[in-house]
Design an enzyme around this catalytic site. Sequence first.
Site, PDB file in Angstrom:
ATOM      1  N   ARG A  11       0.832  -1.211   0.000  1.00  0.00           N
ATOM      2  CA  ARG A  11       0.000   0.000   0.000  1.00  0.00           C
ATOM      3  C   ARG A  11       0.868   1.264   0.000  1.00  0.00           C
ATOM      4  NH1 ARG A  11      -2.317   1.300   5.981  1.00  0.00           N
ATOM      5  NH2 ARG A  11      -0.789   0.183   7.217  1.00  0.00           N
ATOM      6  N   GLU A  58     -19.063   3.597  -1.560  1.00  0.00           N
ATOM      7  CA  GLU A  58     -18.198   3.021  -2.594  1.00  0.00           C
ATOM      8  C   GLU A  58     -18.894   2.912  -3.948  1.00  0.00           C
ATOM      9  OE1 GLU A  58     -18.872   1.621   0.359  1.00  0.00           O
ATOM     10  OE2 GLU A  58     -17.018   1.986   1.450  1.00  0.00           O
ATOM     11  N   PHE A  83     -14.203  -3.648   0.428  1.00  0.00           N
ATOM     12  CA  PHE A  83     -15.272  -2.673   0.149  1.00  0.00           C
ATOM     13  C   PHE A  83     -15.348  -2.305  -1.330  1.00  0.00           C
ATOM     14  CE2 PHE A  83     -14.251  -1.409   4.724  1.00  0.00           C
ATOM     15  CZ  PHE A  83     -15.131  -2.350   5.239  1.00  0.00           C
ATOM     16  N   HIS A 108      -5.439  -3.600   2.001  1.00  0.00           N
ATOM     17  CA  HIS A 108      -5.753  -4.503   3.114  1.00  0.00           C
ATOM     18  C   HIS A 108      -6.349  -5.820   2.612  1.00  0.00           C
ATOM     19  CE1 HIS A 108      -5.041  -0.739   5.094  1.00  0.00           C
ATOM     20  NE2 HIS A 108      -5.305  -1.212   6.298  1.00  0.00           N
ATOM     21  N   ASP A 116      -8.576  -7.507  12.171  1.00  0.00           N
ATOM     22  CA  ASP A 116      -9.925  -6.971  11.938  1.00  0.00           C
ATOM     23  C   ASP A 116     -10.933  -8.100  11.731  1.00  0.00           C
ATOM     24  OD1 ASP A 116      -9.533  -4.291  12.289  1.00  0.00           O
ATOM     25  OD2 ASP A 116      -9.125  -3.865  10.182  1.00  0.00           O
TER      26      ASP A 116
END
Lengths: 315, 271
Positions: A11, A58, A83, A108, A116
Amino acid sequence: MSSPSIYGASRDGYGNALLRLAANPDVIVLEADLGKSTKSCHFRKEYPDRTISLGIAEQNMMLVAAGLASSGKIPFASTFAIFTERGFEQIRNGIARPGLNAHICGSHGGIHTGSDGSSAQSIEDLAIYRTLPNMTVIHPSDDLSAEELTMQLVNLDGPSYMRTIRNKVQRTYDAKTKENIKIGKGNVIKSGDDVAIVACGVMVSKSIEAAKILNDEGIKVTVIDMHTIKPLDTELIDSISSKCKCIVTAEDHSVIGGLGSAIAEHNSKTNLVPIEMIGVKDRFGESGDSEELFEIMNLTTLDIVNAAKESMARK
Amino acid sequence: MIISNQELENMANRCRINIVKMIHAAKAGHPGGSLSAIDLITGLYGTSLNFDVNNPNWDDRDRFIMSKGHASPAIYSILHEVGFLEESDFMSFRKLGSICQGHVDMKWTNGVDFSAGSLGMGLSFGLGCSFAAKLDDSDRKIWVMVGDGETQEGQLWEAIMAADFHNAGNLKMIIDRNRIQNDDFVSKQMEIGDLSNKLKSFRWEVKEINGHNMKEIIESIKWAEIDNGRPKAILANTIKGKGISFMENNPSFHGMAPNDEQLKLAMEELS
Protein backbone atom coordinates in the site's frame (compact mmCIF):
# COMPACT_ATOMS: atom_id res chain seq x y z
CA MET A 1 23.30 6.39 7.92
CA SER A 2 21.02 3.37 8.03
CA SER A 3 20.86 0.86 5.19
CA PRO A 4 17.68 0.66 3.10
CA SER A 5 14.86 -1.33 4.68
CA ILE A 6 14.36 -4.83 3.42
CA TYR A 7 10.69 -4.66 4.36
CA GLY A 8 7.81 -2.87 2.70
CA ALA A 9 4.01 -2.86 2.42
CA SER A 10 2.52 -2.69 -1.04
CA ARG A 11 0.00 0.00 0.00
CA ASP A 12 2.95 2.34 0.61
CA GLY A 13 4.16 1.70 -2.91
CA TYR A 14 0.74 2.69 -4.25
CA GLY A 15 0.79 5.90 -2.22
CA ASN A 16 4.30 6.77 -3.39
CA ALA A 17 3.38 6.16 -7.01
CA LEU A 18 0.35 8.45 -6.84
CA LEU A 19 2.60 11.25 -5.70
CA ARG A 20 4.95 10.63 -8.61
CA LEU A 21 2.02 10.44 -11.03
CA ALA A 22 0.81 13.86 -9.93
CA ALA A 23 2.99 15.41 -12.63
CA ASN A 24 0.25 14.27 -15.02
CA PRO A 25 -2.57 16.82 -14.54
CA ASP A 26 -5.21 14.30 -15.61
CA VAL A 27 -4.49 12.03 -12.63
CA ILE A 28 -7.31 12.38 -10.07
CA VAL A 29 -7.50 10.58 -6.73
CA LEU A 30 -10.82 9.38 -5.29
CA GLU A 31 -11.27 8.41 -1.67
CA ALA A 32 -14.03 6.74 0.34
CA ASP A 33 -12.86 7.73 3.81
CA LEU A 34 -9.89 5.34 3.89
CA GLY A 35 -7.15 7.45 2.33
CA LYS A 36 -5.02 7.18 5.44
CA SER A 37 -5.17 3.42 5.09
CA THR A 38 -4.82 3.01 1.33
CA LYS A 39 -2.09 5.70 1.36
CA SER A 40 -3.74 8.03 -1.13
CA CYS A 41 -3.52 10.52 1.77
CA HIS A 42 -0.06 11.64 0.61
CA PHE A 43 -1.53 12.76 -2.70
CA ARG A 44 -4.39 14.49 -0.90
CA LYS A 45 -1.96 16.46 1.23
CA GLU A 46 0.00 17.73 -1.76
CA TYR A 47 -2.81 17.98 -4.32
CA PRO A 48 -6.12 18.63 -2.51
CA ASP A 49 -7.64 20.14 -5.66
CA ARG A 50 -7.26 16.85 -7.48
CA THR A 51 -8.44 14.66 -4.60
CA ILE A 52 -12.16 13.95 -4.30
CA SER A 53 -13.64 12.77 -1.03
CA LEU A 54 -16.76 10.70 -1.58
CA GLY A 55 -17.41 9.55 1.96
CA ILE A 56 -18.29 6.01 2.91
CA ALA A 57 -20.11 5.40 -0.36
CA GLU A 58 -18.20 3.02 -2.59
CA GLN A 59 -20.90 2.48 -5.19
CA ASN A 60 -21.05 6.19 -5.94
CA MET A 61 -17.25 6.37 -6.04
CA MET A 62 -17.00 3.74 -8.79
CA LEU A 63 -19.34 5.64 -11.11
CA VAL A 64 -17.77 9.00 -10.29
CA ALA A 65 -14.51 7.39 -11.45
CA ALA A 66 -16.27 6.25 -14.61
CA GLY A 67 -17.63 9.73 -15.31
CA LEU A 68 -14.20 11.28 -14.82
CA ALA A 69 -12.60 8.68 -17.10
CA SER A 70 -15.23 9.31 -19.79
CA SER A 71 -14.16 12.96 -19.69
CA GLY A 72 -10.48 12.16 -20.26
CA LYS A 73 -9.30 12.08 -16.66
CA ILE A 74 -7.34 9.17 -15.16
CA PRO A 75 -9.00 8.40 -11.84
CA PHE A 76 -7.38 6.28 -9.14
CA ALA A 77 -10.05 5.21 -6.63
CA SER A 78 -9.12 3.29 -3.52
CA THR A 79 -10.70 1.74 -0.47
CA PHE A 80 -10.26 -1.58 1.31
CA ALA A 81 -10.25 -4.54 -1.07
CA ILE A 82 -13.34 -5.93 0.63
CA PHE A 83 -15.27 -2.67 0.15
CA THR A 84 -14.44 -2.44 -3.53
CA GLU A 85 -16.55 -5.58 -3.74
CA ARG A 86 -19.57 -3.60 -2.54
CA GLY A 87 -19.27 -1.75 -5.83
CA PHE A 88 -18.69 -4.86 -7.93
CA GLU A 89 -21.71 -4.39 -10.16
CA GLN A 90 -20.83 -0.72 -10.49
CA ILE A 91 -17.35 -1.70 -11.62
CA ARG A 92 -18.80 -4.32 -13.92
CA ASN A 93 -21.46 -2.21 -15.60
CA GLY A 94 -20.06 1.28 -15.13
CA ILE A 95 -16.33 0.82 -15.70
CA ALA A 96 -15.40 -2.54 -17.26
CA ARG A 97 -18.24 -2.72 -19.78
CA PRO A 98 -17.46 0.61 -21.44
CA GLY A 99 -13.74 -0.13 -20.95
CA LEU A 100 -12.97 3.17 -19.22
CA ASN A 101 -9.49 4.02 -17.95
CA ALA A 102 -10.40 3.95 -14.27
CA HIS A 103 -8.10 2.30 -11.76
CA ILE A 104 -9.42 0.69 -8.59
CA CYS A 105 -7.09 -0.12 -5.72
CA GLY A 106 -8.22 -2.40 -2.91
CA SER A 107 -5.87 -2.26 0.05
CA HIS A 108 -5.75 -4.50 3.11
CA GLY A 109 -6.38 -7.52 0.88
CA GLY A 110 -6.38 -11.11 1.97
CA ILE A 111 -6.16 -12.96 5.26
CA HIS A 112 -2.88 -11.13 5.90
CA THR A 113 -4.79 -8.02 7.00
CA GLY A 114 -5.22 -9.87 10.27
CA SER A 115 -7.01 -8.94 13.44
CA ASP A 116 -9.93 -6.97 11.94
CA GLY A 117 -11.32 -10.43 11.27
CA SER A 118 -13.22 -12.13 8.50
CA SER A 119 -15.37 -9.13 7.46
CA ALA A 120 -12.21 -7.30 6.39
CA GLN A 121 -10.36 -10.20 4.78
CA SER A 122 -11.14 -10.21 1.06
CA ILE A 123 -10.37 -13.67 -0.25
CA GLU A 124 -12.38 -13.44 -3.45
CA ASP A 125 -11.48 -10.07 -4.99
CA LEU A 126 -8.95 -11.35 -7.52
CA ALA A 127 -11.43 -14.00 -8.64
CA ILE A 128 -14.39 -11.70 -9.19
CA TYR A 129 -12.46 -8.97 -11.01
CA ARG A 130 -10.74 -11.58 -13.16
CA THR A 131 -14.14 -12.54 -14.57
CA LEU A 132 -14.70 -9.07 -16.04
CA PRO A 133 -13.82 -8.51 -19.69
CA ASN A 134 -11.38 -5.59 -20.24
CA MET A 135 -10.07 -5.74 -16.64
CA THR A 136 -6.39 -5.97 -15.74
CA VAL A 137 -5.93 -7.56 -12.30
CA ILE A 138 -2.73 -6.97 -10.36
CA HIS A 139 -1.48 -8.07 -6.94
CA PRO A 140 2.07 -6.87 -6.21
CA SER A 141 4.36 -8.58 -3.74
CA ASP A 142 6.00 -5.58 -2.07
CA ASP A 143 6.08 -1.80 -2.00
CA LEU A 144 8.68 -1.40 -4.73
CA SER A 145 6.78 -3.50 -7.25
CA ALA A 146 3.46 -1.88 -6.26
CA GLU A 147 4.98 1.52 -6.97
CA GLU A 148 6.37 0.44 -10.31
CA LEU A 149 3.15 -1.26 -11.43
CA THR A 150 1.02 1.72 -10.36
CA MET A 151 3.29 4.00 -12.40
CA GLN A 152 2.57 1.82 -15.43
CA LEU A 153 -1.21 1.88 -14.93
CA VAL A 154 -1.42 5.45 -16.12
CA ASN A 155 -0.56 4.27 -19.64
CA LEU A 156 -2.89 1.28 -19.59
CA ASP A 157 -5.72 1.34 -22.11
CA GLY A 158 -8.61 0.07 -19.98
CA PRO A 159 -9.61 -0.38 -16.36
CA SER A 160 -7.67 -2.16 -13.64
CA TYR A 161 -7.99 -3.58 -10.17
CA MET A 162 -4.91 -3.67 -7.95
CA ARG A 163 -4.90 -5.40 -4.59
CA THR A 164 -2.39 -4.09 -2.07
CA ILE A 165 -1.79 -5.27 1.48
CA ARG A 166 -1.59 -3.61 4.83
CA ASN A 167 1.47 -5.12 6.49
CA LYS A 168 5.13 -4.94 5.67
CA VAL A 169 6.72 -8.07 4.28
CA GLN A 170 10.21 -8.91 3.15
CA ARG A 171 10.89 -7.17 -0.14
CA THR A 172 11.06 -9.17 -3.35
CA TYR A 173 12.76 -6.40 -5.28
CA ASP A 174 15.40 -3.74 -4.91
CA ALA A 175 16.01 -0.50 -6.76
CA LYS A 176 17.65 -2.36 -9.63
CA THR A 177 15.48 -5.48 -10.02
CA LYS A 178 12.25 -3.46 -9.90
CA GLU A 179 13.17 -2.15 -13.33
CA ASN A 180 12.29 -5.58 -14.78
CA ILE A 181 8.67 -5.34 -13.68
CA LYS A 182 6.07 -5.06 -16.42
CA ILE A 183 2.28 -5.37 -16.28
CA GLY A 184 1.32 -8.71 -17.83
CA LYS A 185 4.76 -10.28 -17.52
CA GLY A 186 5.54 -12.68 -14.70
CA ASN A 187 8.90 -12.11 -13.08
CA VAL A 188 11.28 -15.06 -12.76
CA ILE A 189 12.98 -14.61 -9.40
CA LYS A 190 14.73 -17.97 -9.27
CA SER A 191 15.22 -20.58 -11.94
CA GLY A 192 15.32 -24.36 -11.41
CA ASP A 193 14.10 -27.49 -13.22
CA ASP A 194 12.44 -29.62 -10.55
CA VAL A 195 9.37 -27.60 -9.57
CA ALA A 196 7.92 -24.17 -10.31
CA ILE A 197 6.28 -22.06 -7.62
CA VAL A 198 4.05 -19.34 -9.04
CA ALA A 199 2.96 -16.83 -6.41
CA CYS A 200 1.47 -13.39 -5.96
CA GLY A 201 1.33 -10.85 -3.15
CA VAL A 202 2.73 -11.77 0.25
CA MET A 203 3.15 -15.37 -0.85
CA VAL A 204 6.06 -14.41 -3.12
CA SER A 205 8.45 -13.81 -0.23
CA LYS A 206 7.26 -17.04 1.40
CA SER A 207 7.88 -18.87 -1.86
CA ILE A 208 11.42 -17.52 -2.01
CA GLU A 209 11.98 -18.82 1.54
CA ALA A 210 10.47 -22.17 0.57
CA ALA A 211 12.80 -22.37 -2.44
CA LYS A 212 15.80 -21.91 -0.14
CA ILE A 213 14.66 -24.80 2.06
CA LEU A 214 14.03 -26.99 -0.99
CA ASN A 215 17.37 -26.02 -2.49
CA ASP A 216 19.11 -27.13 0.70
CA GLU A 217 17.50 -30.52 0.11
CA GLY A 218 18.84 -30.57 -3.46
CA ILE A 219 15.58 -29.60 -5.16
CA LYS A 220 15.94 -26.98 -7.85
CA VAL A 221 13.09 -24.52 -7.86
CA THR A 222 11.74 -21.85 -10.18
CA VAL A 223 10.01 -19.00 -8.34
CA ILE A 224 7.79 -16.59 -10.23
CA ASP A 225 6.17 -13.40 -9.02
CA MET A 226 2.96 -13.45 -11.05
CA HIS A 227 1.93 -9.95 -10.04
CA THR A 228 -0.49 -9.71 -12.96
CA ILE A 229 -3.24 -12.28 -12.60
CA LYS A 230 -4.99 -10.99 -15.71
CA PRO A 231 -3.90 -10.93 -18.45
CA LEU A 232 -2.02 -14.05 -17.39
CA ASP A 233 1.50 -14.47 -18.76
CA THR A 234 0.63 -17.73 -20.50
CA GLU A 235 3.91 -17.79 -22.41
CA LEU A 236 5.79 -18.01 -19.14
CA ILE A 237 3.35 -20.60 -17.74
CA ASP A 238 3.85 -22.74 -20.88
CA SER A 239 7.59 -22.43 -20.54
CA ILE A 240 7.78 -23.47 -16.86
CA SER A 241 5.22 -26.22 -17.39
CA SER A 242 7.46 -27.76 -20.06
CA LYS A 243 10.62 -27.23 -18.05
CA CYS A 244 9.57 -28.24 -14.51
CA LYS A 245 6.59 -30.46 -15.33
CA CYS A 246 4.91 -29.62 -12.04
CA ILE A 247 3.63 -26.42 -10.43
CA VAL A 248 2.74 -25.01 -7.04
CA THR A 249 0.58 -21.90 -6.89
CA ALA A 250 0.60 -19.73 -3.78
CA GLU A 251 -1.82 -16.90 -3.01
CA ASP A 252 -3.45 -15.27 0.01
CA HIS A 253 -6.83 -15.74 -1.64
CA SER A 254 -9.41 -18.44 -2.10
CA VAL A 255 -8.21 -21.38 -4.16
CA ILE A 256 -11.46 -20.88 -6.05
CA GLY A 257 -11.02 -18.43 -8.89
CA GLY A 258 -7.66 -16.80 -8.18
CA LEU A 259 -4.13 -17.27 -9.50
CA GLY A 260 -4.14 -21.05 -9.09
CA SER A 261 -7.43 -21.32 -10.93
CA ALA A 262 -6.20 -19.06 -13.72
CA ILE A 263 -3.16 -21.25 -14.29
CA ALA A 264 -5.18 -24.47 -14.05
CA GLU A 265 -7.69 -23.11 -16.59
CA HIS A 266 -4.89 -22.35 -18.99
CA ASN A 267 -2.99 -25.59 -18.48
CA SER A 268 -6.13 -27.70 -18.91
CA LYS A 269 -5.90 -26.74 -22.59
CA THR A 270 -2.15 -26.87 -23.00
CA ASN A 271 -0.01 -28.82 -20.59
CA LEU A 272 -1.58 -31.15 -18.04
CA VAL A 273 1.10 -31.02 -15.38
CA PRO A 274 0.31 -31.56 -11.68
CA ILE A 275 -0.67 -28.37 -9.87
CA GLU A 276 -0.83 -28.02 -6.08
CA MET A 277 -2.61 -24.90 -4.87
CA ILE A 278 -1.71 -23.08 -1.68
CA GLY A 279 -4.53 -20.71 -0.81
CA VAL A 280 -7.59 -20.29 1.37
CA LYS A 281 -9.56 -23.53 1.20
CA ASP A 282 -13.16 -22.34 0.83
CA ARG A 283 -13.55 -20.88 4.30
CA PHE A 284 -13.72 -17.48 5.99
CA GLY A 285 -11.01 -16.19 8.25
CA GLU A 286 -11.10 -14.88 11.81
CA SER A 287 -9.22 -12.42 14.03
CA GLY A 288 -5.56 -13.02 14.75
CA ASP A 289 -2.05 -12.06 13.74
CA SER A 290 -1.20 -12.55 10.10
CA GLU A 291 1.26 -15.33 10.76
CA GLU A 292 -1.06 -17.10 13.22
CA LEU A 293 -3.82 -17.02 10.62
CA PHE A 294 -1.44 -18.27 7.93
CA GLU A 295 -0.64 -21.24 10.21
CA ILE A 296 -4.25 -22.30 10.61
CA MET A 297 -4.99 -21.64 6.92
CA ASN A 298 -1.99 -23.65 5.72
CA LEU A 299 -0.39 -20.67 4.01
CA THR A 300 3.10 -21.00 5.53
CA THR A 301 6.50 -21.46 3.99
CA LEU A 302 6.44 -25.07 5.15
CA ASP A 303 3.10 -25.63 3.44
CA ILE A 304 4.67 -24.42 0.18
CA VAL A 305 7.64 -26.75 0.72
CA ASN A 306 5.34 -29.72 1.26
CA ALA A 307 3.17 -28.80 -1.71
CA ALA A 308 6.28 -28.66 -3.90
CA LYS A 309 7.20 -32.20 -2.90
CA GLU A 310 3.65 -33.44 -3.45
CA SER A 311 3.55 -31.81 -6.85
CA MET A 312 6.89 -33.41 -7.79
CA ALA A 313 5.67 -36.81 -6.60
CA ARG A 314 2.71 -36.57 -8.98
CA LYS A 315 4.87 -36.00 -12.06
CA MET B 1 -31.67 29.03 -33.90
CA ILE B 2 -34.89 29.72 -32.05
CA ILE B 3 -37.34 26.87 -32.10
CA SER B 4 -40.98 27.39 -31.18
CA ASN B 5 -42.86 25.33 -28.65
CA GLN B 6 -45.14 24.16 -31.47
CA GLU B 7 -42.12 22.91 -33.42
CA LEU B 8 -40.85 21.15 -30.32
CA GLU B 9 -44.23 19.52 -29.79
CA ASN B 10 -44.21 18.37 -33.41
CA MET B 11 -40.73 16.95 -32.94
CA ALA B 12 -41.83 15.09 -29.81
CA ASN B 13 -44.76 13.66 -31.72
CA ARG B 14 -42.47 12.37 -34.47
CA CYS B 15 -40.32 10.84 -31.73
CA ARG B 16 -43.38 9.13 -30.24
CA ILE B 17 -44.20 7.58 -33.62
CA ASN B 18 -40.65 6.28 -33.96
CA ILE B 19 -40.56 5.04 -30.36
CA VAL B 20 -43.61 2.87 -30.97
CA LYS B 21 -42.41 1.76 -34.40
CA MET B 22 -38.99 0.62 -33.20
CA ILE B 23 -40.36 -1.24 -30.19
CA HIS B 24 -42.95 -2.95 -32.38
CA ALA B 25 -40.24 -3.97 -34.86
CA ALA B 26 -38.02 -5.28 -32.06
CA LYS B 27 -40.97 -7.05 -30.42
CA ALA B 28 -39.44 -5.88 -27.14
CA GLY B 29 -38.60 -2.68 -25.31
CA HIS B 30 -39.99 -0.12 -22.91
CA PRO B 31 -42.64 2.16 -24.43
CA GLY B 32 -44.17 3.56 -21.22
CA GLY B 33 -41.07 5.28 -19.82
CA SER B 34 -39.93 6.40 -23.27
CA LEU B 35 -43.21 8.15 -23.92
CA SER B 36 -43.29 9.77 -20.47
CA ALA B 37 -39.77 11.17 -20.95
CA ILE B 38 -39.81 12.29 -24.57
CA ASP B 39 -41.26 15.78 -24.13
CA LEU B 40 -38.55 16.59 -21.57
CA ILE B 41 -35.82 15.14 -23.76
CA THR B 42 -37.08 17.01 -26.82
CA GLY B 43 -37.16 20.27 -24.91
CA LEU B 44 -33.58 19.75 -23.74
CA TYR B 45 -32.13 18.73 -27.11
CA GLY B 46 -34.18 21.32 -28.95
CA THR B 47 -33.28 24.36 -26.88
CA SER B 48 -30.30 23.82 -24.60
CA LEU B 49 -27.98 20.89 -25.14
CA ASN B 50 -24.69 21.85 -26.79
CA PHE B 51 -23.30 19.10 -29.03
CA ASP B 52 -21.80 18.59 -32.48
CA VAL B 53 -23.23 15.86 -34.70
CA ASN B 54 -20.04 15.93 -36.76
CA ASN B 55 -17.86 15.53 -33.69
CA PRO B 56 -19.77 13.32 -31.24
CA ASN B 57 -16.82 13.06 -28.83
CA TRP B 58 -16.17 16.80 -28.68
CA ASP B 59 -14.64 17.26 -25.23
CA ASP B 60 -16.59 20.37 -24.37
CA ARG B 61 -20.07 19.17 -25.33
CA ASP B 62 -22.80 19.20 -22.73
CA ARG B 63 -23.48 15.71 -21.41
CA PHE B 64 -26.87 14.02 -21.37
CA ILE B 65 -26.76 10.94 -19.19
CA MET B 66 -29.80 8.72 -19.57
CA SER B 67 -29.71 6.85 -16.29
CA LYS B 68 -33.07 5.19 -16.95
CA GLY B 69 -31.43 3.45 -19.88
CA HIS B 70 -34.34 1.14 -20.63
CA ALA B 71 -36.09 4.16 -22.14
CA SER B 72 -33.53 3.94 -24.94
CA PRO B 73 -36.14 4.33 -27.73
CA ALA B 74 -36.68 7.90 -26.51
CA ILE B 75 -32.96 8.58 -26.94
CA TYR B 76 -32.73 6.89 -30.34
CA SER B 77 -35.74 8.85 -31.56
CA ILE B 78 -34.24 12.20 -30.55
CA LEU B 79 -30.79 11.24 -31.88
CA HIS B 80 -32.53 10.63 -35.20
CA GLU B 81 -34.19 14.04 -35.04
CA VAL B 82 -30.89 15.84 -34.43
CA GLY B 83 -28.96 13.86 -37.02
CA PHE B 84 -26.94 11.20 -35.18
CA LEU B 85 -29.01 8.22 -36.36
CA GLU B 86 -30.69 7.03 -39.55
CA GLU B 87 -34.11 5.42 -39.52
CA SER B 88 -32.48 2.10 -40.44
CA ASP B 89 -30.35 2.38 -37.30
CA PHE B 90 -33.23 2.61 -34.87
CA MET B 91 -35.40 0.18 -36.80
CA SER B 92 -32.73 -2.44 -36.03
CA PHE B 93 -33.13 -1.68 -32.29
CA ARG B 94 -32.29 -4.71 -30.12
CA LYS B 95 -31.24 -6.82 -33.14
CA LEU B 96 -27.85 -8.54 -33.28
CA GLY B 97 -25.14 -6.10 -34.31
CA SER B 98 -27.40 -3.03 -34.12
CA ILE B 99 -25.82 0.21 -32.94
CA CYS B 100 -29.08 0.72 -31.05
CA GLN B 101 -28.63 -1.64 -28.12
CA GLY B 102 -31.44 -2.62 -25.75
CA HIS B 103 -30.18 -0.14 -23.18
CA VAL B 104 -28.32 3.01 -24.25
CA ASP B 105 -24.59 2.36 -24.53
CA MET B 106 -21.83 4.90 -25.16
CA LYS B 107 -19.70 2.22 -26.78
CA TRP B 108 -22.26 1.51 -29.47
CA THR B 109 -24.02 4.76 -30.34
CA ASN B 110 -22.65 8.16 -31.28
CA GLY B 111 -24.33 10.83 -29.20
CA VAL B 112 -24.78 8.58 -26.17
CA ASP B 113 -22.70 9.65 -23.18
CA PHE B 114 -23.28 6.77 -20.76
CA SER B 115 -23.59 2.99 -20.79
CA ALA B 116 -26.78 2.49 -18.85
CA GLY B 117 -28.93 -0.48 -17.97
CA SER B 118 -28.46 -0.76 -14.23
CA LEU B 119 -30.55 1.80 -12.37
CA GLY B 120 -29.13 4.23 -9.83
CA MET B 121 -25.75 4.76 -11.46
CA GLY B 122 -26.25 7.68 -13.83
CA LEU B 123 -26.17 10.53 -11.33
CA SER B 124 -22.85 9.26 -9.93
CA PHE B 125 -21.46 9.14 -13.47
CA GLY B 126 -22.79 12.64 -14.04
CA LEU B 127 -21.06 13.80 -10.87
CA GLY B 128 -17.80 12.42 -12.27
CA CYS B 129 -18.42 14.41 -15.47
CA SER B 130 -19.21 17.44 -13.32
CA PHE B 131 -15.88 17.21 -11.51
CA ALA B 132 -14.08 16.84 -14.85
CA ALA B 133 -15.79 19.94 -16.27
CA LYS B 134 -14.75 21.98 -13.24
CA LEU B 135 -11.17 20.68 -13.42
CA ASP B 136 -11.13 21.71 -17.08
CA ASP B 137 -12.52 25.12 -16.12
CA SER B 138 -15.33 24.51 -18.58
CA ASP B 139 -18.91 25.73 -18.26
CA ARG B 140 -20.30 22.66 -20.02
CA LYS B 141 -23.44 21.35 -18.37
CA ILE B 142 -24.17 17.87 -17.14
CA TRP B 143 -27.79 16.67 -17.39
CA VAL B 144 -28.93 13.39 -15.92
CA MET B 145 -32.35 11.85 -16.36
CA VAL B 146 -33.58 9.36 -13.78
CA GLY B 147 -36.88 7.58 -13.31
CA ASP B 148 -38.94 7.91 -10.17
CA GLY B 149 -38.79 4.17 -9.47
CA GLU B 150 -35.03 4.56 -9.78
CA THR B 151 -35.00 6.84 -6.75
CA GLN B 152 -35.46 3.68 -4.69
CA GLU B 153 -31.80 2.84 -5.41
CA GLY B 154 -29.51 3.74 -2.50
CA GLN B 155 -26.65 4.75 -4.75
CA LEU B 156 -28.70 7.63 -6.14
CA TRP B 157 -28.85 9.17 -2.66
CA GLU B 158 -25.10 8.69 -2.24
CA ALA B 159 -24.71 10.82 -5.36
CA ILE B 160 -27.31 13.37 -4.25
CA MET B 161 -25.42 13.81 -0.97
CA ALA B 162 -22.05 14.07 -2.72
CA ALA B 163 -23.34 16.58 -5.29
CA ASP B 164 -24.46 18.82 -2.44
CA PHE B 165 -21.18 18.47 -0.54
CA HIS B 166 -19.13 19.28 -3.62
CA ASN B 167 -21.38 22.15 -4.75
CA ALA B 168 -21.95 20.58 -8.15
CA GLY B 169 -23.72 23.56 -9.68
CA ASN B 170 -23.13 22.27 -13.21
CA LEU B 171 -25.10 19.09 -12.44
CA LYS B 172 -28.79 18.99 -13.29
CA MET B 173 -31.11 16.06 -12.66
CA ILE B 174 -34.43 15.57 -14.40
CA ILE B 175 -36.76 13.16 -12.62
CA ASP B 176 -39.36 11.52 -14.83
CA ARG B 177 -42.07 11.14 -12.18
CA ASN B 178 -44.39 8.81 -14.10
CA ARG B 179 -45.41 6.88 -10.98
CA ILE B 180 -45.11 3.42 -12.53
CA GLN B 181 -42.21 0.96 -12.30
CA ASN B 182 -41.64 -2.51 -13.68
CA ASP B 183 -44.05 -4.52 -11.58
CA ASP B 184 -46.72 -1.97 -10.70
CA PHE B 185 -47.43 1.57 -9.54
CA VAL B 186 -44.63 3.12 -7.49
CA SER B 187 -47.12 3.69 -4.67
CA LYS B 188 -47.64 -0.07 -4.44
CA GLN B 189 -44.00 -1.16 -4.81
CA MET B 190 -42.22 1.39 -2.59
CA GLU B 191 -43.73 4.84 -2.41
CA ILE B 192 -41.07 7.50 -2.44
CA GLY B 193 -43.29 10.31 -1.21
CA ASP B 194 -42.37 13.96 -1.26
CA LEU B 195 -39.35 13.89 -3.56
CA SER B 196 -39.20 17.67 -3.73
CA ASN B 197 -38.68 18.11 0.00
CA LYS B 198 -36.39 15.10 0.19
CA LEU B 199 -34.11 16.71 -2.38
CA LYS B 200 -34.37 20.11 -0.70
CA SER B 201 -33.26 18.50 2.57
CA PHE B 202 -30.07 17.59 0.69
CA ARG B 203 -29.80 21.29 -0.28
CA TRP B 204 -30.71 20.70 -3.91
CA GLU B 205 -32.76 23.36 -5.66
CA VAL B 206 -35.95 21.85 -7.04
CA LYS B 207 -38.53 22.98 -9.59
CA GLU B 208 -41.65 20.90 -10.00
CA ILE B 209 -43.33 21.00 -13.40
CA ASN B 210 -45.80 19.30 -15.70
CA GLY B 211 -43.41 17.20 -17.80
CA HIS B 212 -45.70 17.33 -20.83
CA ASN B 213 -46.16 21.10 -20.97
CA MET B 214 -43.49 22.40 -23.33
CA LYS B 215 -43.66 25.92 -21.96
CA GLU B 216 -43.01 24.70 -18.42
CA ILE B 217 -40.29 22.34 -19.67
CA ILE B 218 -38.38 25.11 -21.45
CA GLU B 219 -38.74 27.50 -18.50
CA SER B 220 -37.40 24.86 -16.11
CA ILE B 221 -34.47 24.10 -18.40
CA LYS B 222 -33.58 27.81 -18.53
CA TRP B 223 -33.82 27.89 -14.72
CA ALA B 224 -31.61 24.82 -14.35
CA GLU B 225 -28.99 26.07 -16.83
CA ILE B 226 -27.81 28.73 -14.41
CA ASP B 227 -24.90 27.56 -12.28
CA ASN B 228 -25.26 29.19 -8.87
CA GLY B 229 -23.17 26.56 -7.14
CA ARG B 230 -26.15 24.39 -6.20
CA PRO B 231 -27.18 21.16 -7.94
CA LYS B 232 -30.64 21.47 -9.45
CA ALA B 233 -33.47 19.04 -10.00
CA ILE B 234 -36.44 19.31 -12.31
CA LEU B 235 -39.17 17.16 -10.82
CA ALA B 236 -41.35 16.47 -13.82
CA ASN B 237 -44.78 15.01 -13.25
CA THR B 238 -45.47 12.84 -16.26
CA ILE B 239 -47.83 10.17 -17.50
CA LYS B 240 -46.39 6.79 -18.32
CA GLY B 241 -47.23 5.93 -21.93
CA LYS B 242 -48.21 9.56 -22.65
CA GLY B 243 -49.79 10.10 -26.05
CA ILE B 244 -51.25 6.65 -26.66
CA SER B 245 -54.53 6.14 -24.86
CA PHE B 246 -54.26 2.44 -24.09
CA MET B 247 -50.68 2.78 -22.86
CA GLU B 248 -51.28 5.79 -20.63
CA ASN B 249 -50.96 5.06 -16.93
CA ASN B 250 -50.93 1.33 -17.74
CA PRO B 251 -48.22 -0.65 -15.91
CA SER B 252 -48.43 -3.40 -18.56
CA PHE B 253 -46.71 -1.13 -21.05
CA HIS B 254 -43.63 -0.53 -18.90
CA GLY B 255 -41.81 -3.24 -20.79
CA MET B 256 -44.15 -4.68 -23.42
CA ALA B 257 -44.11 -4.18 -27.17
CA PRO B 258 -47.33 -3.32 -29.00
CA ASN B 259 -48.72 -6.00 -31.31
CA ASP B 260 -49.71 -5.28 -34.93
CA GLU B 261 -53.20 -4.11 -34.01
CA GLN B 262 -51.92 -1.91 -31.20
CA LEU B 263 -49.32 -0.40 -33.52
CA LYS B 264 -52.06 0.53 -35.96
CA LEU B 265 -54.15 2.13 -33.21
CA ALA B 266 -51.14 4.01 -31.86
CA MET B 267 -50.24 5.39 -35.29
CA GLU B 268 -53.82 6.58 -35.77
CA GLU B 269 -53.73 8.38 -32.43
CA LEU B 270 -50.37 10.01 -33.11
CA SER B 271 -51.00 11.11 -36.68
